[in-house]
Scaffold this active site. Structure first.
Site, PDB file in Angstrom:
ATOM      1  N   SER A 146       0.846  -1.195   0.000  1.00  0.00           N
ATOM      2  CA  SER A 146       0.000   0.000   0.000  1.00  0.00           C
ATOM      3  C   SER A 146       0.876   1.238   0.000  1.00  0.00           C
ATOM      4  CB  SER A 146      -0.892   0.013   1.249  1.00  0.00           C
ATOM      5  OG  SER A 146      -1.524   1.275   1.402  1.00  0.00           O
ATOM      6  N   TYR A 160      -1.748   0.029  10.277  1.00  0.00           N
ATOM      7  CA  TYR A 160      -1.898  -0.566   8.940  1.00  0.00           C
ATOM      8  C   TYR A 160      -0.684  -0.216   8.080  1.00  0.00           C
ATOM      9  CZ  TYR A 160      -3.700  -1.240   4.186  1.00  0.00           C
ATOM     10  OH  TYR A 160      -3.865  -1.626   2.879  1.00  0.00           O
TER      11      TYR A 160
END
Length: 255
Positions: A146, A160
């Site tokens: 990501s 995250y």
């Protein structure tokens, strides 16, 4: 590796980027194993979709936080479709959004169990089968990371982001270890993409406008754009690329 039968295992393949990759890979002649944890009906719908177009696919349940499930996943794929030649580690969870002073140890442990340890164990199982050192014929792996891993994520997403930073660091190290054994390993870093994981928040017009304003291209990404990039990284068209982080993010962030 040769252009013989191609078997692609996709973790988290029942929805979002994983499902779109499954459909498009099947159209390119891959046999597909779709792993899922809870989306049984969705996984079977993707398999049915592929079958109606003449492709071959199976759906296999398994929790990325469970080592035994991961080992079984590879064994069942091999039994049904032949040796795993390609792997896309697409399974991932958001954990719980919040500041560092709100962290919960159990939630953190599960986040890293799925996003990092599970992915690493899938790569272990793939290496044991693909590596020429183990009698394999090579292969290609794409780890879905990501853009959050590049700068700590948007507010409330530090945990995250840390899990995805770990994915990138692991990808680089793993790629070098197996580069001479016929295995290529790369990481795709999507920006904000419309998937089942994000659609709830993106349905909020104010939130969506703020996200789009922060992306140089002025829009969010689509699953098919990620899937086509993954297929390129899996293919011989990217034969000299390993240990790379490819940003698929509309230009990143404007801060």
């Amino acid at each position: 590796m040769s252009s013989e039968a191609k078997t692609l295992l996709i973790t988290g393949g029942a929805s979002g980027i994983g499902a779109e990759t499954a459909r498009r890979a099947a159209a390119h002649g891959y046999k597909i194993a779709i792993n899922y944890r809870s989306r049984d009906a969705q996984a079977k719908a993707v398999v049915a979709d592929i079958a109606t177009k003449g492709g071959q696919a199976i759906a296999l349940p398994g929790d990325m936080a469970n080592e035994a499930d991961i080992v079984r996943l590879f064994e069942e794929t091999e039994r049904a479709l032949g040796p795993v030649t390609h792997l896309v580690n697409s399974a991932g969870i958001n954990g719980k959004r919040g500041r560092v002073d709100e962290y919960d140890a159990a939630i953190l442990a599960n986040l890293f169990a799925v996003n990092v340890v599970g992915l690493m164990l899938c790569c272990r199982e793939a290496a044991r089968r693909m590596s020429t050192q183990h009698g394999g014929k090579g292969g290609a792996i794409v780890n879905i990371s990501s853009m959050a891993g590049t700068l700590g994520g948007r507010p409330g997403s530090s945990a995250y982001a840390a899990s995805k930073g770990a994915v990138d660091a692991f990808t680089k190290g793993f790629a070098r270890e197996v580069a001479a054994e016929g295995i290529r390993v790369n990481s795709l870093r999507p920006g904000m993409v419309l998937t089942e994981m994000t659609e709830g928040r993106l349905n909020d017009a104010t939130f969506r406008a703020s996200i789009e304003a922060s992306i140089p291209m002025g829009r969010i990404g689509q699953s098919h754009e990620m899937a086509d990039t993954i297929l390129w990284l899996l293919s011989e068209q990217s034969s000299f690329i390993t240990g790379a982080m490819l940003d698929a993010s509309g230009g990143g962030y404007m801060i």
